[in-house]
Design a protein around this motif. Structure first.
Motif, PDB file in Angstrom:
ATOM      1  N   SER A   1       0.850  -1.200   0.000  1.00 31.68           N
ATOM      2  CA  SER A   1       0.000   0.000   0.000  1.00 31.68           C
ATOM      3  C   SER A   1       0.879   1.241   0.000  1.00 31.68           C
ATOM      4  N   PHE A   2       0.645   2.128  -0.957  1.00 34.88           N
ATOM      5  CA  PHE A   2       1.366   3.393  -1.044  1.00 34.88           C
ATOM      6  C   PHE A   2       0.369   4.528  -0.851  1.00 34.88           C
ATOM      7  N   TYR A   3       0.757   5.504  -0.012  1.00 32.98           N
ATOM      8  CA  TYR A   3      -0.148   6.621   0.247  1.00 32.98           C
ATOM      9  C   TYR A   3       0.485   7.930  -0.194  1.00 32.98           C
ATOM     10  N   GLU A   4      -0.381   8.855  -0.531  1.00 33.25           N
ATOM     11  CA  GLU A   4       0.039  10.155  -1.033  1.00 33.25           C
ATOM     12  C   GLU A   4       0.464  11.055   0.111  1.00 33.25           C
ATOM     13  N   THR A   5       1.321  12.032  -0.197  1.00 33.75           N
ATOM     14  CA  THR A   5       1.772  12.988   0.828  1.00 33.75           C
ATOM     15  C   THR A   5       1.570  14.432   0.398  1.00 33.75           C
ATOM     16  N   LEU A   6       1.168  14.634  -0.856  1.00 36.41           N
ATOM     17  CA  LEU A   6       0.952  15.995  -1.338  1.00 36.41           C
ATOM     18  C   LEU A   6      -0.524  16.204  -1.613  1.00 36.41           C
ATOM     19  N   LYS A   7      -0.977  17.414  -1.323  1.00 45.02           N
ATOM     20  CA  LYS A   7      -2.385  17.730  -1.545  1.00 45.02           C
ATOM     21  C   LYS A   7      -2.670  17.933  -3.025  1.00 45.02           C
ATOM     22  N   THR A   8      -3.928  17.668  -3.381  1.00 42.70           N
ATOM     23  CA  THR A   8      -4.384  17.825  -4.750  1.00 42.70           C
ATOM     24  C   THR A   8      -5.221  19.088  -4.869  1.00 42.70           C
ATOM     25  N   ALA A   9      -4.920  19.884  -5.886  1.00 46.80           N
ATOM     26  CA  ALA A   9      -5.664  21.131  -6.087  1.00 46.80           C
ATOM     27  C   ALA A   9      -7.048  20.811  -6.627  1.00 46.80           C
ATOM     28  N   ILE A  10      -8.070  21.262  -5.910  1.00 46.64           N
ATOM     29  CA  ILE A  10      -9.452  21.120  -6.357  1.00 46.64           C
ATOM     30  C   ILE A  10     -10.078  22.502  -6.308  1.00 46.64           C
ATOM     31  N   GLY A  11     -10.256  23.067  -7.483  1.00 45.39           N
ATOM     32  CA  GLY A  11     -10.769  24.439  -7.529  1.00 45.39           C
ATOM     33  C   GLY A  11      -9.780  25.382  -6.894  1.00 45.39           C
ATOM     34  N   MET A  12     -10.273  26.135  -5.914  1.00 47.25           N
ATOM     35  CA  MET A  12      -9.435  27.120  -5.228  1.00 47.25           C
ATOM     36  C   MET A  12      -8.701  26.502  -4.048  1.00 47.25           C
ATOM     37  N   ASN A  13      -9.026  25.250  -3.702  1.00 48.94           N
ATOM     38  CA  ASN A  13      -8.460  24.631  -2.507  1.00 48.94           C
ATOM     39  C   ASN A  13      -7.531  23.478  -2.880  1.00 48.94           C
ATOM     40  N   SER A  14      -6.777  23.041  -1.897  1.00 51.77           N
ATOM     41  CA  SER A  14      -5.920  21.863  -2.022  1.00 51.77           C
ATOM     42  C   SER A  14      -6.233  20.929  -0.866  1.00 51.77           C
ATOM     43  N   VAL A  15      -6.435  19.673  -1.192  1.00 57.43           N
ATOM     44  CA  VAL A  15      -6.817  18.703  -0.148  1.00 57.43           C
ATOM     45  C   VAL A  15      -6.040  17.414  -0.358  1.00 57.43           C
ATOM     46  N   LEU A  16      -5.924  16.675   0.750  1.00 57.69           N
ATOM     47  CA  LEU A  16      -5.375  15.320   0.695  1.00 57.69           C
ATOM     48  C   LEU A  16      -6.542  14.393   0.419  1.00 57.69           C
ATOM     49  N   ILE A  17      -6.616  13.849  -0.780  1.00 59.68           N
ATOM     50  CA  ILE A  17      -7.788  13.070  -1.190  1.00 59.68           C
ATOM     51  C   ILE A  17      -7.949  11.821  -0.333  1.00 59.68           C
ATOM     52  N   VAL A  18      -6.851  11.051  -0.167  1.00 54.18           N
ATOM     53  CA  VAL A  18      -6.889   9.830   0.650  1.00 54.18           C
ATOM     54  C   VAL A  18      -5.749   9.918   1.655  1.00 54.18           C
ATOM     55  N   ASP A  19      -6.094  10.001   2.939  1.00 54.45           N
ATOM     56  CA  ASP A  19      -5.042  10.111   3.944  1.00 54.45           C
ATOM     57  C   ASP A  19      -4.428   8.755   4.227  1.00 54.45           C
ATOM     58  N   GLN A  20      -3.337   8.758   5.011  1.00 54.68           N
ATOM     59  CA  GLN A  20      -2.599   7.522   5.281  1.00 54.68           C
ATOM     60  C   GLN A  20      -3.468   6.486   5.962  1.00 54.68           C
ATOM     61  N   ALA A  21      -4.318   6.920   6.876  1.00 53.29           N
ATOM     62  CA  ALA A  21      -5.147   5.967   7.616  1.00 53.29           C
ATOM     63  C   ALA A  21      -6.082   5.209   6.693  1.00 53.29           C
ATOM     64  N   SER A  22      -6.603   5.896   5.688  1.00 50.36           N
ATOM     65  CA  SER A  22      -7.530   5.231   4.771  1.00 50.36           C
ATOM     66  C   SER A  22      -6.792   4.454   3.687  1.00 50.36           C
ATOM     67  N   ALA A  23      -5.549   4.852   3.371  1.00 48.15           N
ATOM     68  CA  ALA A  23      -4.802   4.225   2.274  1.00 48.15           C
ATOM     69  C   ALA A  23      -4.063   2.972   2.708  1.00 48.15           C
ATOM     70  N   THR A  24      -4.063   2.650   3.994  1.00 44.52           N
ATOM     71  CA  THR A  24      -3.379   1.442   4.473  1.00 44.52           C
ATOM     72  C   THR A  24      -4.382   0.537   5.177  1.00 44.52           C
ATOM     73  N   LEU A  25      -4.091  -0.756   5.170  1.00 46.43           N
ATOM     74  CA  LEU A  25      -5.010  -1.748   5.737  1.00 46.43           C
ATOM     75  C   LEU A  25      -4.636  -2.139   7.155  1.00 46.43           C
ATOM     76  N   GLY A  26      -3.342  -2.149   7.457  1.00 45.55           N
ATOM     77  CA  GLY A  26      -2.903  -2.562   8.787  1.00 45.55           C
ATOM     78  C   GLY A  26      -2.809  -4.066   8.943  1.00 45.55           C
ATOM     79  N   TYR A  27      -2.777  -4.817   7.830  1.00 45.11           N
ATOM     80  CA  TYR A  27      -2.660  -6.272   7.904  1.00 45.11           C
ATOM     81  C   TYR A  27      -1.194  -6.655   8.110  1.00 45.11           C
ATOM     82  N   GLN A  28      -0.988  -7.862   8.681  1.00 43.65           N
ATOM     83  CA  GLN A  28       0.370  -8.335   8.895  1.00 43.65           C
ATOM     84  C   GLN A  28       1.106  -8.586   7.580  1.00 43.65           C
ATOM     85  N   ASN A  29       0.378  -9.007   6.565  1.00 42.61           N
ATOM     86  CA  ASN A  29       1.007  -9.303   5.285  1.00 42.61           C
ATOM     87  C   ASN A  29       1.044  -8.093   4.359  1.00 42.61           C
ATOM     88  N   GLU A  30       0.858  -6.915   4.928  1.00 48.26           N
ATOM     89  CA  GLU A  30       0.894  -5.680   4.143  1.00 48.26           C
ATOM     90  C   GLU A  30       2.180  -4.930   4.416  1.00 48.26           C
TER      91      GLU A  30
END
Length: 1473
Positions: free
Chosen positions: A237-266
């Motif tokens: 699992s690879f997670y993003e670290t830079l925000k994405t520009a959406i309109g006038m704002n910049s947001v982190l679309i998928v944060d680390q907590a949501s981008a990782t599973l936390g499984y032992q085989n991950e």
């Protein structure tokens, strides 16, 4: 996959190479304009890269509003589509098949969607399941790469596969998933987008967007199910670290907590990128790309390492089988490694940067197929070829390569090149490997020395039939000018029409001949000639590097040395190397200046200078002369131990450290490579030393040099070391051969190469040959059999025959030595043909088992066949080799047609039957049935399909199954029949002037084409029928003969008249007005099958045989032949003719020189056909099929010999056919249980007796009706009664008594008939009842495949007390009816029971070896004794054999009984497992 050497390239060079390749792709993509594929990419599963041997499947799955291409591309430039363009060019992904999956997730579309992640996951799963590529692979592990929602789709697909039993096998193939910014727990941005879509009426709802909201039921369900099934998966699992520009704002679309599973085989990690750019990269050196690439590579490495271990033995076994099948002994990897060592950093860049080369290399679909690089000698062509190989491998492109070498006979012919390339392609490409293995399993024979056969069978009919790949296979062929038959390659390449993508790189010297050759290939060739300026930069780099080691203090002087050497080099690397070597031997600047001033710029002058220096300083000139002679004349480079031993025999001195004189005295001419072989620095040195009139004591006279090597080889071969074993037991000692010198291999394999080049007038060579052929020749044969090099035996026979033909120009061909050499030339050819498989199976058979089976007056039979303690073959035998191997008789049926293919031939009979025979054993394999008597037969190129035509019907069979594929009706009788268009089309020219074509794959008939007769007007009411026709697919031509008109040639596709050929040489205008009586009609036509031999042979009613050039429409030669039937050998060298009374003549096709004649006075020849290797042919006449193998068909190949003596053609040999009416075939046989006699019956109705102690017939005992074959015999010991049965079901019994060395016959005591035909007679266990096996007609079998009638077997009994016959229905005790036998169920390796002696069962195994095993003992081992020649079997696969009480084996062969004595003494334990 496992065996290929890989070139070593620096990472900087590889990066530069990849950049240039990708930038070229970018330019070509822009040039295509509107043809560039849709940037978003297609939906469904798309194949991006198909490797030659896929071991892993990599599938990319895009996310929300992505595309199968768009998601993975930084821009719309093809350069940035990294799964398609970067990974396939990475050698580490060589075995990875790459796909991209697309689906409609564009939330911006205005139409409403009802799809969710479950739908997308199911679609992905089904697409994977249905993929023909993934399905065909069977077990390749799957790796999925999902970006954003694509990761969820991948998870769902895996869960569905685990939950559905229909996908269980596929589920097991999921290896791992790589998640790129996948919202496993949802995304806040999805909630905002979902709200926006619900509020926007034009866009409509998108359920899959709602699935991405945090806490959605879909995500919870997927995560819960995936957790239960994911333990066996590898997860990244690879997670993003830079925000994405959406309109006038910049947001982190998928944060680390949501981008990782936390499984032992991950395993999880960050990527320094935004949500959009986490899967898009600027260059292959982008750090983010390297992170993703390395993660994928870790999966690929783990999988391939595991598979390599699991499949290693299977792969090795397959490659060993192909190595043997193709006869590949040399690998080009060592030569490539040597070239890499020569090449220095920064060199060859001038060539790699050339635009025309890059276009050829990178434009896979361009028209330029062949790149020709030419140049003067020693300008670095081979090094450039090695560099090209390295570049192709660095770009993960499949390539095979070959380096021709004139000083190595094994590397100077086209056949070796083609075999090596086919073998390399099999290593790389699983489809090629499987195809070649199928050819081997189908027993498709290839002549390993015939490049045309290799090209046709391995490439045209094999490799080139493999379905098209997305990327080409590259051939790199270096130094084609050093190939002795290079001209044959160009017509082959010119006719390549294949879906298999192929690109070829060729280097050679530049010459007008090569310019003409490449012109044959037309516009598909890019030519590049190396100029002096091209190489100067590399030479400067090389010189600059080397002068660093010279004792030069001043930088200016160093630069002056470099400039001087470069200037005088004229672009010749070899000149530079020799000069630098000389500079390395001086130590002052003055000496360096002197060398540079004195050294000549011309290569010949430089060589002369080196020889002069050697002459002045060398003390042991005899040794140096010997070294140079051996190295320059040797058939191949020799190792130091080989050369040392050769010089010991040649000079009579022992050289303990040969490396010394080679490096110190011959250093400018020779070198020792990494394999410890002595090599010539360059081919031009060899040419220089061979120059006539060379003023140096080190010059070499070519003929004398080869004579010197020939003498040395023969001295070794006749030495005590090569003496054969004195008795059979010594052949079992493994240490016997291991004691021989390292020179053994060279002497055994190469002496014939030198014999071809000696001056034949010198008697000492003849005396040496005679000594060898009367002493140790069997040891030489054993060595060749042990190494599998039997073609060297045939090659030696050719060399012997060529030597005698050349000698006849100077000396009388009379004398016992000449006669012995001539006899051995024939024997060696026969030996391989008749006993080749036995020699390979047991090489020591040449000492004890083979000679007794040879004709008594043959050299091998007379010299080695009679051993007082060895095996003895007694009985009538041929005194000479019989050119006719077999005569198959069909009684009342007439043979009407014949056809030959690799492993079989087929004979058509007048009763509508087709009989198929094994080519080697002549055994009948099967029967097929036509609807009428067949007139023409034709096999497809692979021998898998047979076509047959009669007067009105054409039928096609599958030869593997015997099933009818198609039946077609024609209005007129076909005169020519042939397969075309890769065996998918069957073509015929009929007597009605119509060309018919049938599509066999579809079973459809193409529209018949009626050919316009140019000699008649369109409104003519009279249409001349055709009397003869022939096809030439090679020339795209057909030839026909209208009644009363000359031979007409037509374009095969358009039926356009190309012209006429007439032996009277009349002009076209004269022919229009010519009366029928003025034209001698042709009655038979045959084209030469080789496109480079454009010839047409025609036979005429007046007996003339004419040869035409159909392209030039010219007459070449006319001879008197009286022929009616014609056939050409597959190699195009031999033309066979047959006449109306059975005479056959063999001509050299290109000259019509008569080589061989068979005289007869019987039946008309109806057909002739050659075997695939051209060494055997068959004729059909009357009720017979004759199989011939005259030694005259073994001839020296074109380019095989460069003898210094001219040859004179030998006189044609004439043989007479024995009267077949005098031969009566033995039909049954029985041994006397106590005396040394055998009783047998024949097809004339005679019962005879033979004394097995002398193998002489003693007397005729009695006769049945004339010409009624005897079907069975049985001996009754108690009554000394012999009972016989014949084909009319008559049974006779006589009492026999042996007195005064003669059998007294009393009777008959029984003369009766049965109602049904009798098959066997045998005694019951008590020996008081004769059991009679007879056949009763049953119901006729259904279908056209068998017109035979089923036979029901019944058992009758004959009481020996009353001679009363009991019918099968009589209630007789079953115990009394049981046959006398203590033999239980037989193992599968037993083919035929010979008999029983003591407790041993004697039998024939499937390889026709006579073997024994203890009755009812262990079936896991048995003893092998001796073999039976293949031609002892008759066409019906029947071998009559018995074992006598004395342990002699008795066999019936044609009309004679052969007794083999002492055969069971030879024992070899065989494991049945």
């Amino acid at each position: 996959m496992f065996l290929r050497h890989r070139t070593k390239t620096s990472s900087r060079s590889r990066n530069s190479l990849l950049e240039s390749s990708l930038r070229g792709l970018s330019v070509r993509g822009i040039d295509l304009g509107g043809e560039v594929e849709d940037f978003k990419g297609p939906t469904g599963l798309s194949l991006l890269f198909e490797p030659s041997e896929p071991l892993v499947d990599l599938i990319f799955v895009h996310g929300l509003r992505g595309g199968s291409r768009k998601t993975w591309s930084k821009t719309n430039d093809p350069y940035h589509y990294w799964p398609k363009e970067w990974l396939p060019r990475d050698p580490e992904f060589k075995n990875v098949r790459i796909h991209s999956f697309g689906y409609n997730s564009d939330w911006g579309e205005t139409k409403q969607s009802f799809l969710d992640i479950h739908d997308f996951g199911k679609s992905l799963l089904v697409a994977i399941y249905d993929s023909p590529h993934i399905r065909a692979a069977g077990d390749t592990p799957l790796i999925l790469v999902g970006h954003s929602m694509g990761g969820l789709v991948s998870k769902k697909a895996y869960v569905l596969a685990r939950q559905d039993s229909a996908f269980q096998a596929l589920a097991q193939r999921f290896y791992g998933i790589v998640f790129l910014a996948t919202p496993h727990r949802g995304s806040d941005s999805a909630q905002q987008l979902s709200n926006l879509l619900r509020a926007s009426l034009p866009h409509g709802s998108k359920p899959y967007v709602g699935d991405l909201e945090r806490g959605s039921g879909t995500l919870k369900s997927i995560n819960d199910e995936f957790r239960h099934y994911s333990d066996s998966l590898q997860l990244r699992s690879f997670y993003e670290t830079l925000k994405t520009a959406i309109g006038m704002n910049s947001v982190l679309i998928v944060d680390q907590a949501s981008a990782t599973l936390g499984y032992q085989n991950e395993k999880s990690a960050l990527i320094n990128a935004s949500h959009r750019d986490i899967c898009k990269f600027e260059t292959p050196w982008d750090p983010n790309f390297i992170i993703v690439r390395n993660a994928l590579l870790s999966y690929v490495d783990d999988i391939t390492k595991w598979l390599m271990v699991a499949r290693h033995e299977e792969h090795r076994s397959q490659m060993r089988a192909l190595e043997s099948y193709l006869g590949v002994s040399e690998r080009p990897e060592d030569e490539l490694a040597a070239l890499e060592d020569i090449r220095f950093g920064g060199s060859c860049l001038w060539f790699s940067s050339k635009q025309n080369f890059q276009n050829w290399r990178d434009d896979f679909h361009g028209s330029a197929k062949t790149f020709w690089l030419s140049g003067k000698p020693a300008t670095g062509k081979s090094v450039l070829a090695g560099n090209v190989i390295g570049e192709l491998e660095d770009l993960n492109l499949d390539c095979s390569y070959y380096f021709f070498r004139h000083n190595d006979t094994a590397k100077s012919n086209l056949a070796s090149c083609l075999k090596s390339i086919a073998f390399q392609m099999a290593i790389i490409n699983i489809k090629v490997r499987q195809m070649l293995l199928r050819l081997k399993e189908d027993d498709v024979q290839i002549d390993k020395t015939d490049e045309r056969t290799i090209w046709r069978k391995l490439f045209v009919n094999g490799i080139f039939q493999i379905e098209a790949s997305t990327r080409p296979h590259f051939w790199i062929i270096d130094a084609l000018d050093e190939c002795n038959n290079h001209a044959l390659l160009f017509p082959m390449l010119a006719k390549v029409e294949t879906p298999f993508p192929l690109k070829i790189f060729i280097t050679s010297r530049h010459s007008s001949d090569f310019t003409k050759h490449f012109a044959i290939l037309g516009s598909t060739v890019i030519g590049e000639q190396i100029s002096t300026d091209d190489t100067l930069q590399d030479i400067r780099l090389y010189v600059h590097e080397k002068v660093e080691s010279l004792p030069l203090n001043e930088e200016a002087f160093r630069h002056n040395v470099v400039d001087t050497v470069v200037k005088k080099s004229s672009g010749c690397f070899l000149w530079v190397a020799l000069v630098l070597e000389e500079l390395g031997k001086v130590y002052t600047e003055a000496d360096i200046e002197q060398v540079l001033e004195e050294v000549p710029p011309d290569m010949d002058a430089l060589y002369q200078r080196a020889l002069d220096a050697m002459s002045n300083k060398i003390r042991n000139k005899q040794l140096v002369q010997g070294i140079l002679t051996w190295v320059m004349c040797a058939a191949r480079p020799m190792s130091i131990p080989e050369l040392s031993y050769a010089l010991k025999i040649d000079l009579g001195v022992t050289v303990n450290a040969l490396e010394g004189p080679i490096t110190s005295d011959c250093g400018q001419l020779l070198f020792i490579d990494k394999a410890n072989k002595v090599q010539i620095v360059h081919q031009t040195i060899r040419d220089f030393l061979f120059k006539p009139g060379l003023t140096s004591e080190f010059g070499i006279k070519k003929a004398a040099g080869h004579g010197r090597l020939f003498e040395t080889c023969l001295k070794y071969l006749t030495s005590e070391e090569m003496r054969p074993p004195r008795n059979y037991q010594l052949t079992k000692l493994a240490t016997r051969l291991s004691k021989r010198s390292t020179f053994e291999g060279y002497a055994c394999l190469s002496f014939n190469e030198h014999l071809r080049r000696v001056h034949s007038a010198e008697d000492r060579y003849l005396m040496l040959l005679d000594t060898f052929l009367t002493s140790n020749v069997l040891s030489w044969i054993e060595y060749l059999a042990k190494t599998g090099e039997l073609h060297h035996i045939t090659g030696t026979a050719k060399a012997l025959r060529g030597y005698l033909e050349a000698r006849a120009k100077y000396c009388s061909p009379i004398g016992k030595q000449v006669q012995r050499v001539d006899t051995w030339a024939t024997d060696l050819i026969r030996l391989v043909a008749k006993f080749g498989k036995n020699l390979l199976e047991l090489p020591t058979a040449i000492y004890w088992l083979i000679p007794p089976f040879c004709p008594r007056e043959s050299a091998i039979g007379s010299q080695f066949g009679a051993s007082p303690r060895g095996i003895a073959v007694q009985g009538p035998a041929n005194n000479e080799w019989d050119d006719r191997l077999a005569c198959i008789s069909y009684n009342e049926q007439q043979a009407t047609a014949i056809a030959f293919i690799d492993t079989m031939f087929v004979v058509a009979l007048s009763n509508k039957t087709l009989r198929i025979y094994n080519k080697a054993t002549l055994q009948e394999l099967k029967r097929l049935y036509h609807v009428e008597p067949a007139k023409l037969l034709a096999f497809d190129s692979k021998g898998r399909v047979l076509a047959c035509s009669g007067r009105k019907h054409v039928r096609v069979w599958n030869m593997a199954t015997g099933d009818i594929m198609s039946t077609f009706v024609v209005q007129h009788e076909p005169l020519a029949l042939r397969f075309g268009e890769k065996d998918t089309i069957l073509m015929a020219i009929t007597r009605g002037n119509v060309t018919c074509s049938w599509n066999l794959s579809e079973g459809t008939i193409k529209t018949p084409r009626i050919r316009q007769n140019s000699f008649e007007g369109e409104d003519s009411s009279f249409r001349r029928p055709l009397t003869a026709a022939a096809f030439s697919l090679e020339l795209n031509m057909s030839a026909v003969v209208y009644r009363g008109r000359p031979v007409c040639l037509f374009d095969l596709n358009e039926d356009i008249l190309l012209g006429t050929c007439n032996k009277e040489q009349s002009s076209g205008d004269e022919l229009q007005e010519m009366d029928d009586a003025m034209v001698t009609p042709a009655i038979g036509l045959v084209f030469n099958p080789k496109s480079d031999i454009s010839l047409l042979a025609a036979t005429y009613i007046d007996g003339d045989l004419a040869l035409f050039d159909p392209c030039e429409l010219s007459l070449i030669a006319v001879v008197e032949a009286g022929a009616q039937a014609l056939a050409c050998s597959p190699d195009g060298r031999t033309l066979a003719t047959g006449d109306s009374i059975g005479n056959i003549q063999l001509f050299e096709f290109e000259t019509l020189r008569l080589m061989y004649r068979i005289r007869a006075d019987e039946y008309q020849i109806k057909g002739l056909a050659f075997s695939h290797d051209g060494l055997r042919f068959c004729d059909v006449r009357g009720p017979q099929c004759n199989v011939w193998e005259p030694s005259v068909l073994v001839r020296t190949e074109v380019g095989e010999s460069d003898s210094v003596s001219d040859m004179i053609p030998s006189a044609p040999k004439t043989v007479d056919i024995a009267d077949q009416d005098d031969i009566s075939e033995i039909t049954t046989m029985v041994c006397h249980p106590a005396e040394h006699f055998v009783f047998y019956g024949n097809d004339r109705g005679l019962i005879l007796a033979l004394d097995t102690s002398t193998a002489r017939q003693t007397q005729v005992l009695w006769k049945h009706a004339k010409n009624v074959p005897i079907s069975a015999l049985v001996w009754v010991p108690a009554q000394t009664l012999l009972i016989s049965a014949d084909a009319s079901s008559r049974i006779l019994a006589y009492e026999l008594d042996y007195k005064a060395q003669r059998w007294e016959v009393t009777g008959p005591v029984l003369d009766t008939h049965l109602e049904h035909s009798i098959n066997h007679l045998t005694l019951n266990a008590q020996k008081d009842i004769v059991l009679i096996s007879s056949s009763m007609p049953g119901n006729k079998s259904q279908g056209d495949r068998s017109h035979s009638t089923e036979q029901a077997e019944q058992i009758s009994s004959l009481n020996l007390e009353s001679f009363a016959l009991a019918s099968p229905n009589t209630n007789t005790s079953q115990d009394n009816l049981a046959p006398h036998s203590d033999i239980k169920l037989l193992p599968e390796f037993v083919q035929h029971i010979v008999g029983k002696t003591g407790s041993k069962l004697i039998f024939l195994d499937k390889s026709l070896w006579v073997c024994s095993m203890v009755v009812n003992g262990s079936k896991q081992r048995y003893l092998r004794h001796f073999f039976i020649p293949d031609d002892w079997l008759n066409a019906s696969q029947i071998l009559l054999s018995k074992i006598t009480l004395q342990g002699d084996c008795v066999f019936a062969r044609k009309d004679a009984v052969v007794v083999i004595k002492r055969g069971l003494r030879y024992e070899e334990v065989i494991s049945a497992g």
